[in-house]
Design a protein around this motif. Sequence first.
Motif, PDB file in Angstrom:
ATOM      1  N   HIS A 177       3.020   1.063   4.296  1.00 42.16           N
ATOM      2  CA  HIS A 177       1.767   0.130   4.607  1.00 42.16           C
ATOM      3  C   HIS A 177       1.564  -1.055   3.881  1.00 42.16           C
ATOM      4  O   HIS A 177       2.026  -1.106   2.765  1.00 42.16           O
ATOM      5  N   THR A 178       1.055  -2.136   4.521  1.00 46.48           N
ATOM      6  CA  THR A 178       0.758  -3.122   3.493  1.00 46.48           C
ATOM      7  C   THR A 178      -0.813  -3.326   4.023  1.00 46.48           C
ATOM      8  O   THR A 178      -1.256  -3.285   5.036  1.00 46.48           O
ATOM      9  N   LYS A 179      -1.657  -3.898   2.980  1.00 45.62           N
ATOM     10  CA  LYS A 179      -2.924  -4.424   3.152  1.00 45.62           C
ATOM     11  C   LYS A 179      -3.119  -5.878   3.189  1.00 45.62           C
ATOM     12  O   LYS A 179      -2.817  -6.644   2.405  1.00 45.62           O
ATOM     13  N   ALA A 224       0.989  -1.303   0.087  1.00 46.10           N
ATOM     14  CA  ALA A 224       0.098   0.159   0.003  1.00 46.10           C
ATOM     15  C   ALA A 224       0.914   1.158  -0.110  1.00 46.10           C
ATOM     16  O   ALA A 224       1.905   0.992  -0.378  1.00 46.10           O
ATOM     17  N   LYS A 225       0.339   2.404   0.240  1.00 46.87           N
ATOM     18  CA  LYS A 225       1.015   3.514   0.155  1.00 46.87           C
ATOM     19  C   LYS A 225       2.173   3.631   1.221  1.00 46.87           C
ATOM     20  O   LYS A 225       1.949   3.404   2.544  1.00 46.87           O
ATOM     21  N   GLY A 226       3.240   4.142   0.822  1.00 46.75           N
ATOM     22  CA  GLY A 226       4.407   4.071   1.812  1.00 46.75           C
ATOM     23  C   GLY A 226       4.983   2.795   2.470  1.00 46.75           C
ATOM     24  O   GLY A 226       4.989   1.948   1.558  1.00 46.75           O
TER      25      GLY A 226
END
Length: 54
Positions: free
Chosen positions: A9-11, A5-7
């Motif tokens: 982050h992980t989803k 995800a953005k930066g």
Amino acid sequence: MYKPAKGSHTKWFHPRLPQSIIIPGKDGSDAKSYLEKQVNEALANLKKLEESEE
């Protein structure tokens, strides 16, 4: 399973659960207590699904 995800982050998601969890931070970083709660709730929901199928 997870998707970047953005930066940093992980989803994270499981195909049998409707919700996903977005986890900030890099691997090895300490998780915040609210994230631990979300993960534990998701695991409990998955366990209930598995038990209901037996």
